[in-house]
Design an enzyme around this catalytic site. Structure first.
Site, PDB file in Angstrom:
ATOM      1  CG  ASP A  39      -1.822   1.201   1.880  1.00  0.00           C
ATOM      2  OD1 ASP A  39      -1.238   2.023   0.789  1.00  0.00           O
ATOM      3  OD2 ASP A  39      -2.530   1.679   2.227  1.00  0.00           O
ATOM      4  CB  ILE A  40       1.456   3.569  -2.434  1.00  0.00           C
ATOM      5  CG1 ILE A  40       2.872   4.306  -3.278  1.00  0.00           C
ATOM      6  CG2 ILE A  40       0.359   4.962  -2.745  1.00  0.00           C
ATOM      7  CD1 ILE A  40       3.330   5.026  -4.145  1.00  0.00           C
ATOM      8  CG  ASP A  67      -6.129  11.592  -5.677  1.00  0.00           C
ATOM      9  OD1 ASP A  67      -5.284  12.499  -5.476  1.00  0.00           O
ATOM     10  OD2 ASP A  67      -6.502  11.406  -7.147  1.00  0.00           O
ATOM     11  CB  SER A 155      -2.270   5.038 -16.054  1.00  0.00           C
ATOM     12  OG  SER A 155      -2.498   6.996 -16.655  1.00  0.00           O
ATOM     13  CE1 TYR A 159      -8.502   9.577 -14.440  1.00  0.00           C
ATOM     14  CE2 TYR A 159      -6.432   9.908 -15.051  1.00  0.00           C
ATOM     15  CZ  TYR A 159      -7.768  10.418 -14.402  1.00  0.00           C
ATOM     16  OH  TYR A 159      -7.992  11.451 -14.126  1.00  0.00           O
TER      17      TYR A 159
END
Ligand code: AR6
Length: 208
Positions: A39-40, A67, A155, A159
């Protein structure tokens, strides 16, 4: 574990399937690319020169996916800092393919580099835009003296960029910066993307 530490130092050798599943590839004698599941929002290294990359949108005021998770973990100060990034045109703080930097606030990482990848089905040249998002992030990080940087699969969520093509672009762009960072990490949240990235890295590094 933030994932920034404990990786093996041998190139192309995995940590034996340990919990972190951290695999390290040597980019140059002083620089490594590290691929790991995780998990970033929890990633950091013990350095004030670390940054995570946020796959944002052009407005830069938050959203879903990584985000949203990054904004939740950073606290409302992050949105305030993003709000203060000047608009280049109405509603656009960071055009597709560019990058902006803010502090990390309540995140374990010291900085957040916000970049905007292409919407795969809507971009005239998604490959160029994705490469530009990675390149702009790395250039900005270098300017800001960041030495450890972690990317998610830009992305590859909302995306809808195909993982395999995205991995090729991500890894080849990181290799252009082989002497510029101590470590460039990819922190991949799902098994399938992690596997695609690892396969691609193994191929790229074997054939060079
Ligand atoms: N850590 C690491 N990777 C993650 C995490 C996490 N905590 N959460 C999701 N991912 P996405 P995009 C993965 O959708 O495609 C937002 O609404 C996810 O599984 O976050 O560039 C923005 O505001 C996927 O593999 O970003 C934009 O509007 C990858 O991160 C739009 O989504 C990227 O998925 C950007 O879409």
């Amino acid at each position: 574990n933030g994932g920034g530490r404990g990786s093996s130092s041998a190139p192309w050798v995995s940590n034996g399937g340990g919990a972190d599943r951290v695999v390290r590839f040597q980019l140059s004698p002083s620089s490594a690319m590290v691929i790991q599941k995780g998990d970033i929002t929890r990633w950091f290294v013990d350095s004030s020169s670390d940054a995570i990359v946020n796959p944002a949108n052009e407005r830069m005021l938050g959203g879903g996916g990584a985000d949203g998770a990054i904004h939740d973990a950073a606290g409302p100060e992050l949105q305030a800092a993003c709000y203060n990034v000047p608009e280049v045109r109405r509603g656009v703080r960071c055009p597709t393919g560019e990058a902006r930097i803010t502090p990390g606030f309540r995140l374990p990482a010291s900085h957040v580099i916000h970049t905007v990848g292409p919407i795969y089905d809507a971009d005239a040249n998604p490959e160029a835009s994705l490469r530009s998002a990675y390149r702009s992030s790395l250039r900005l990080a270098k300017q800001e003296n960041i030495q450890y940087i972690a990317f998610p699969a830009i992305s590859c969520g909302v995306y809808r960029y195909p993982f395999d093509e995205a991995a090729t672009i991500a890894i080849s762009t990181v290799r252009e910066f082989a002497n510029d960072f101590k470590e460039v990490h990819f922190v991949l949240i799902s098994d399938d993307i992690y596997k695609v990235w690892l396969d691609k890295a193994n191929k790229c590094f074997k054939s060079s």
